[in-house]
Scaffold this active site. Structure first.
Site, PDB file in Angstrom:
ATOM      1  CD  GLU A   1      -9.362  22.553   0.872  1.00 30.05           C
ATOM      2  OE1 GLU A   1     -10.130  23.374   1.415  1.00 30.05           O
ATOM      3  OE2 GLU A   1      -8.542  22.869  -0.006  1.00 30.05           O
TER       4      GLU A   1
ATOM      5  CD  GLU B   1      -2.335  24.853   2.641  1.00 33.76           C
ATOM      6  OE1 GLU B   1      -3.022  23.931   2.147  1.00 33.76           O
ATOM      7  OE2 GLU B   1      -2.106  25.914   2.051  1.00 33.76           O
TER       8      GLU B   1
ATOM      9  CG  ASP C   1      -6.745  19.150  -4.034  1.00 33.83           C
ATOM     10  OD1 ASP C   1      -6.951  18.501  -2.991  1.00 33.83           O
ATOM     11  OD2 ASP C   1      -5.951  20.105  -4.103  1.00 33.83           O
TER      12      ASP C   1
ATOM     13  CG  ASP D   1      -8.106  22.872  -4.766  1.00 29.42           C
ATOM     14  OD1 ASP D   1      -6.973  23.031  -4.260  1.00 29.42           O
ATOM     15  OD2 ASP D   1      -9.163  22.921  -4.094  1.00 29.42           O
ATOM     16  CB  SER D   2      -2.801  25.129  -5.964  1.00 27.63           C
ATOM     17  OG  SER D   2      -2.157  23.924  -6.297  1.00 27.63           O
TER      18      SER D   2
HETATM   19  O1  KIV Z   1      -3.959  22.420  -4.074  1.00 29.74           O
HETATM   20  C1  KIV Z   1      -2.840  22.318  -3.543  1.00 29.74           C
HETATM   21  O2  KIV Z   1      -1.801  22.719  -4.107  1.00 29.74           O
HETATM   22  C2  KIV Z   1      -2.755  21.742  -2.219  1.00 29.74           C
HETATM   23  C3  KIV Z   1      -1.429  21.749  -1.538  1.00 29.74           C
HETATM   24  C4  KIV Z   1      -1.099  23.099  -1.070  1.00 29.74           C
HETATM   25  C5  KIV Z   1      -1.382  20.770  -0.430  1.00 29.74           C
HETATM   26  O3  KIV Z   1      -3.739  21.300  -1.700  1.00 29.74           O
END
Ligand code: KIV
Length: 271
Positions: free
Chosen positions: A122, A189, A90, A51-52
């Protein structure tokens, strides 16, 4: 007539075996077909549609705004590219925290509509009931502990987590709960390396670290960050394996100059 289509991608069983066999697991984020294809061809084990994407693709400050529909849209391109890597997606903010029914329905939507292999959520013991429901429904789940960016408003920033003994003990208990619930791996993380190593020894499933030292079973980085596309972003844990921002600036600059001085296109580049 029977149709047999072979899935060539790594399975969650294989990812678990890699821990048992002492083989480190490589994971990178991925949000589109082209970069996913290159990372897959290079041999990465897991492509994470993180979700980044909210930050990297959409330009948001936080991961919170990205929607389930947007995550599914991005995941489809990554799935089309992945021949070898397991595709992990995610679950975005709001898609699993409201009720366990909604969480399992949304997890099923991700697998059904994108063709991905597994989801990541998460949280610790508070998300275990939802995780159990997802696994019973046939959705493999990866946990995520430590710095969990969807809780940025609670944490008040992106600092190192679990520095103090109480938070470290809670994180260890959370990791054991996720492991017992059946998570096939856990992302850790931005926590102290010694704690990440302790967690890794305490759980049967693989741990994948980002800013968590070398003692985890694997590593994950945001692809754009490790390729040096975000020049200004240089946290201590990040290694830039390329400097593509410089190359792109130079290439685009050369293109503009060639258009302006009419040297592009040449006769050979014309019909
Ligand atoms: O969304 C993301 O990029 C992540 C990584 C940082 C593990 O969850």
């Amino acid at each position: 007539m029977s149709v047999h289509i072979q899935n060539t991608r790594l399975t969650t069983t294989k990812i678990r075996q890699m821990k048992q066999q002492g083989e480190k697991i490589s994971m990178l984020t991925s949000y589109d077909f082209t970069l996913a294809r290159l990372a897959d061809e290079a041999g990465v084990d897991v492509l994470l549609v993180g979700d980044s994407a909210s930050n990297i693709v959409c330009g948001n400050q936080y991961t919170l705004p990205i929607t389930l529909d947007e995550m599914i849209f991005l995941s489809k391109g990554v799935v089309r590219a992945a021949q070898r890597a397991l595709v992990l997606v995610d679950m975005p903010f709001g898609s699993y925290q409201i009720t366990d029914d909604l969480a399992v329905a949304n997890a099923i939507r991700i697998l059904k509509e994108s063709g991905a292999d597994a989801v990541k959520i998460e949280g610790g013991q508070e998300v275990v009931p939802a995780i159990r429901r997802m696994i019973v429904a046939g959705v493999p789940v990866c946990g995520h502990l430590g710095l969990t960016p969807q809780s940025v408003n609670q944490f008040g920033g992106y600092g190192l987590r679990a520095k103090e003994a109480a938070e470290a003990e809670k994180l260890l208990a959370d990791a054991k709960a996720l492991d017992e619930a059946g998570c096939f791996c856990i992302v850790l993380e931005k926590i102290p390396a010694a704690l990440a190593e302790r967690v890794t020894k305490a759980v049967s499933c693989p741990t994948i670290g980002i800013g968590a030292g070398a003692g985890t079973d694997g590593q994950v980085l945001v692809l754009h960050d490790m390729l040096g596309l975000n020049e200004g972003f240089k946290p201590k844990f990040l290694r830039q394996f390329a400097h593509l921002a410089e190359e792109i600036h130079a290439a685009v600059g050369n293109y503009i100059a060639a258009v302006k001085d009419s040297s592009f296109p040449s006769a050979e580049e014309s019909y």
